[in-house]
Design an enzyme around this catalytic site. Structure first.
Site, PDB file in Angstrom:
ATOM      1  CB  ALA A   1     -15.750   2.132   0.220  1.00 15.59           C
TER       2      ALA A   1
ATOM      3  CE1 TYR B   1      -2.623   7.723  -2.888  1.00 16.86           C
ATOM      4  CE2 TYR B   1      -1.748   9.364  -4.407  1.00 16.86           C
ATOM      5  CZ  TYR B   1      -1.941   8.034  -4.052  1.00 16.86           C
ATOM      6  OH  TYR B   1      -1.420   7.035  -4.840  1.00 16.86           O
TER       7      TYR B   1
ATOM      8  CD  GLU C   1      -3.112  -0.403   0.044  1.00 10.31           C
ATOM      9  OE1 GLU C   1      -3.084  -0.113  -1.170  1.00 10.31           O
ATOM     10  OE2 GLU C   1      -3.778  -1.337   0.505  1.00 10.31           O
TER      11      GLU C   1
ATOM     12  CG  ASP D   1      -6.321   2.379  -7.331  1.00  7.73           C
ATOM     13  OD1 ASP D   1      -5.671   1.510  -6.738  1.00  7.73           O
ATOM     14  OD2 ASP D   1      -6.679   3.446  -6.804  1.00  7.73           O
TER      15      ASP D   1
HETATM   16  C1  GLA Z   1      -5.069   4.924  -4.014  1.00 10.85           C
HETATM   17  C2  GLA Z   1      -4.265   5.243  -5.262  1.00 10.85           C
HETATM   18  C3  GLA Z   1      -3.321   4.090  -5.624  1.00 10.85           C
HETATM   19  C4  GLA Z   1      -2.486   3.662  -4.425  1.00 10.85           C
HETATM   20  C5  GLA Z   1      -3.370   3.471  -3.198  1.00 10.85           C
HETATM   21  C6  GLA Z   1      -2.550   3.198  -1.963  1.00 10.85           C
HETATM   22  O1  GLA Z   1      -5.939   3.866  -4.238  1.00 10.85           O
HETATM   23  O2  GLA Z   1      -5.110   5.491  -6.363  1.00 10.85           O
HETATM   24  O3  GLA Z   1      -2.491   4.465  -6.706  1.00 10.85           O
HETATM   25  O4  GLA Z   1      -1.445   4.557  -4.184  1.00 10.85           O
HETATM   26  O5  GLA Z   1      -4.191   4.594  -2.955  1.00 10.85           O
HETATM   27  O6  GLA Z   1      -1.841   2.020  -2.101  1.00 10.85           O
END
Ligand code: GLA
Length: 384
Positions: free
Chosen positions: A120, A219, A33, A169
């Site tokens: 979520a 983020y 993560e 993602d």
């Molecule tokens: C979000 C981002 C991903 C990744 C996750 C954490 O989902 O879109 O690229 O960095 O957070 O692992």
């Protein structure tokens, strides 16, 4: 009515063209993560919850969008793409990056809707971006492969939505395979599909119902702190090219070089890269018990060092630790809310979940949602 039927009915109500239907999945991530943007490894899988798209070219120069979930719609000229607000930026971001890459497309009608809980941590935004791009790629014959689409969909998220996300993602949503997890090297984008043999275990998500908001800037802040930390580490570790080539031991040795927060971020990243390599080995050996222990460690790191957890998530993981039936649990995805992912012994799933649900409800006066996860293939057209 199923979600796909709702989307098709919405299409009929608004348009006279004949649509093609697509499914774009959300994703889970077993481990790895916040390291997709730090040259790490991740282990996501596409899931059977996602977004359905009905799309048809309309022989005009106008793109029409309808969101059945939000009961909202808008139209825009394809040669006048510009940023708007809210959900519109996720679809407009895709059109914008197509423009930027000089990939031309005509007008189209698009209706979409899904069953992914928004906010979520299941990547509803990536499912929207990847799904729209996949649909347009088939309708206007761009000839892009799935990896190119994942990269472009990631750029779409960077653009109008403004989240400098990694590739995980969009990659997982487009490249998933049913009953498999993707072992993805985020530097080279080399990957393999690894069979998910969780025979005795369920993958269970527990949704805190705290809506995470990656766009809130936290983020992007983490990403910047990592970049700054890496640049400083490189001044001392001159052979290092990325976090991949720096060990957590080396970060510890350079503690004085970094301010305390930057140190914590870098330590988490290097530890998580090491953990995912170990986790890959355990998965191949089918040693889920050890794999699960790493999940708990990841949570600890995300909570204490990377600081992307919250009281509700920490509570769920602490509760999970009280149950022998749960072999691993942690916050999943970007954090700041959303879900924990738990590996729970199948025959104990119902009782365990009932106990955690009631403890959570008592503590926070909110009933958490629970999803037992099934994997899915990556984005596909539904034919026939
Ligand atoms: C979000 C981002 C991903 C990744 C996750 C954490 O989902 O879109 O690229 O960095 O957070 O692992």
């Amino acid at each position: 009515m199923s979600t796909s039927e709702k989307v098709l009915a919405g299409f009929k109500q608004h348009f006279t063209t004949t649509p093609r239907l697509y499914f774009s999945p959300g994703r889970i991530n077993l481990i790895g993560e916040h390291i997709d943007y730090n040259d790490g490894f991740v282990m996501p899988a596409a899931i059977d919850k996602g977004i359905w798209f009905a799309v048809a070219a309309n022989n005009t120069d106008i793109a029409n969008f309808v969101s059945v979930d939000l009961e909202d719609s808008f139209s825009i000229k394809v040669n006048e793409i510009a940023k708007k607000d809210g959900w519109k930026n996720y679809v407009l971001g895709v059109l914008h990056v197509l423009d930027e890459n000089k990939i031309s497309f005509g007008g189209f009608d698009c209706v979409f809707g899904g069953n992914l809980p928004v906010g979520a941590g299941l990547s509803s935004s990536a499912a929207v971006e990847g799904g729209l791009l996949f649909a347009l790629n088939t309708i206007f014959s761009f000839g892009m492969n799935r990896i190119e689409m994942a990269k472009l969909a990631q750029k779409a998220e960077h653009s109008y939505p403004g989240v400098n996300c990694g590739i995980m993602d969009q990659f997982a949503s487009l490249n998933g395979q049913k009953d498999h997890v993707i072992l993805l090297d985020c530097t080279s984008l080399e990957y393999k599909h690894f069979p998910l043999q969780l025979d005795e275990y369920d993958i269970v998500l527990i949704n805190t119902k705290v809506h995470h908001s990656l766009a809130s800037g936290e983020y992007n802040k983490r990403r910047k702190q990592c970049e700054e930390g890496l640049a400083l580490l490189k001044t001392k570790l001159t052979d290092a090219t990325s976090f991949r080539s720096i060990s957590s031991k080396q970060v510890r040795e350079q503690k004085n070089l970094l301010d305390p927060k930057t140190y914590d971020r870098c330590l988490y990243v290097t530890e998580e890269i090491e953990r995912t390599q170990l986790a890959g080995k355990y998965l191949e050996e089918n040693n889920l018990i050890e794999f699960g222990k790493l999940m708990f460690q990841t949570h600890e790191g995300l909570s204490k060092l990377y600081e992307v957890s919250c009281d509700e998530l920490d509570f769920l993981v602490d509760e999970a630790k009280k149950h022998a039936s749960i072999i691993g649990a942690r916050v999943m995805g970007g954090g700041f809310g959303g879900c924990t992912i738990n590996l729970i012994k199948k025959e104990k799933t119902n009782a365990t979940v009932a106990s955690i649900t009631s403890a959570y409800t008592e503590k926070f006066d909110v009933v958490p949602e629970v999803y037992i996860m099934n994997t899915s293939d990556g984005t596909y057209e539904i034919t026939g």
